[in-house]
Motif scaffolding. Structure first.
Motif: not given
Length: 407
Positions: A293-307, A357-371
């Motif tokens: 089963i392929d699971v996709t995680v999207a945050l505010n419309g940006t796919t951040v993981a396919r697990t 990375g444990g909260g130390r490495e922000p990742f960027r969404l398609d809208d340019g924001t970092e989370h």
């Protein structure tokens, strides 16, 4: 077989899927429905027309209920008969005139929590997730604790705060103590996270004092659904010394509105990863105990993981066997979950804790924001697909949740 339902043939919700949920229209009471394409079939009145496949009106009565529990309690033979009947009436045009008036566009119905949930157990079955967290929290030690490869680790959760998809999740309050602080403070969590998981619901109960062997998994478990185990990592980190999750998890768990029967996932069964050391006898399984089963995680419309669920170390049959090995019983409506689904790759991590990375490495969404962790107003959507019986794919219904401000 090709369905006559408009737009359903070849979709993720064709007749090789047929998940069950609970819906209502207008002022009507909620009752059981089956999803076909972009429609909900109100199954109770169709069965009551005289087409009930069982001996008498037992399916119609079980479906004319505000939860799936009465139907789940009928057992595996009834689930199979119902599925075969549904496939027949949705593919043979001779039934169309009687069935079509009870098909409603999904946009015209309201979905509800599909199960009256009894006990809830959450496991920790991904070796990649457990290894990642071990590296974050025990950087100078082995990532996996000595017992992890010998048994499925789990904890008892709070069934009363399991909510249906699209329910707002209020940011929880609690005690937090960052490592550099001398004392804890009270306030809203600053490290609100998700966990992309698969949940399983028990239909046929077991007797107290007896255990469920791995080979009896499909006799007891009706189906699967996506589940988001919301987690307040700062509250969890301070309270879980030395016991396990408590207030950092119990504030909310979201589940899908539609439950996919195990029969719909038969083509998705795969072998487990190699388990080393070999499990004890009661945890041993035959082939194809895992699920692709392929699971996709999207945050505010940006796919951040396919697990990939296929990477999970412990199978759902092993989880159920371990849950009951001490004689603990399971009841109709009990739910247990897989724990975070993570794979070996950086884009296959099912929690923001891992993705950042444990909260130390922000990742960027398609809208340019970092989370790193969730902010008020963020929306998380879990979706999934699996191989279907007809060579296409079946969909597991989404789990959607938006973060509301702390109260």
């Amino acid at each position: 077989m090709t369905t006559w339902v408009p737009g359903a043939a070849g979709s993720l919700y064709d007749t090789d899927n047929l998940p069950y949920g609970v819906v209502s229209r207008g002022g009507e009471a909620p009752r059981v429905a089956v999803r076909i394409g972009e429609y909900a079939l109100d199954v109770a009145p169709v069965a009551a027309l005289g087409g009930d496949p069982g001996d008498g009106p037992h399916l119609a009565a079980a479906w004319d209920a505000p939860t799936l529990n009465p139907f789940l309690a009928l057992g595996r033979d009834a689930w199979r008969i119902a599925r075969e009947w549904l496939m027949e009436i949705l593919t043979d045009d001779i039934h169309r005139a009687g069935v079509e008036p009870h098909l409603y566009p999904l946009a015209d119905v309201r979905t509800h929590l599909p199960i009256e949930i009894g006990d809830y157990v959450d496991f920790y079955a991904s070796i990649d997730h457990a290894t990642n967290l071990g590296r974050f929290f025990r950087p100078d030690s082995e990532p996996l604790l000595p017992n992890w490869r010998h048994l499925p680790i789990g904890y008892h959760g709070r069934s009363g705060t399991i909510v249906a998809s699209d329910t707002t999740v209020v940011r929880p309050m609690g005690q937090r103590k960052p490592p550099a602080d001398d004392a804890p403070t009270f306030g809203p969590t600053q490290r609100l996270d998700i966990e992309a998981e698969l949940g399983f619901v028990v239909g046929t109960p077991s007797a107290h004092g007896e255990r469920v062997p791995t080979e009896a998994f499909a006799d007891h478990v009706f189906g699967a659904f996506l589940l988001n185990d919301w987690s307040a990592r700062d509250i969890q980190g301070w309270e879980a010394q030395p016991l396990g999750p408590f207030l950092g998890k119990s504030f909310a768990t979201s589940i899908a509105a539609w439950v996919t029967p195990l029969e719909a996932l038969e083509a998705a069964r795969v072998d487990l990863p190699v388990q080393d050391p070999s499990p004890l006898d009661y945890l041993r399984t035959g082939g194809r105990a895992g699920y692709d089963i392929d699971v996709t995680v999207a945050l505010n419309g940006t796919t951040v993981a396919r697990t990939p669920y296929a990477a999970m170390y412990w199978s759902p049959a092993q989880m159920l066997a371990h849950l009951t090995v001490n004689g603990a019983s399971v009841r109709t409506g009990d739910v247990y979950a897989s724990g975070t689904i993570s794979g070996p790759g950086p884009g296959q991590r099912g929690s923001l804790l891992e993705l950042s990375g444990g909260g130390r490495e922000p990742f960027r969404l398609d809208d340019g924001t970092e989370h790193t962790f969730l902010q008020d107003g963020d929306e998380v959507v879990l979706t999934a697909t699996a191989p279907g019986a007809t060579g296409t794919r079946v969909g597991l219904a989404e789990v959607r949740g938006r973060i509301g401000a702390a109260r």
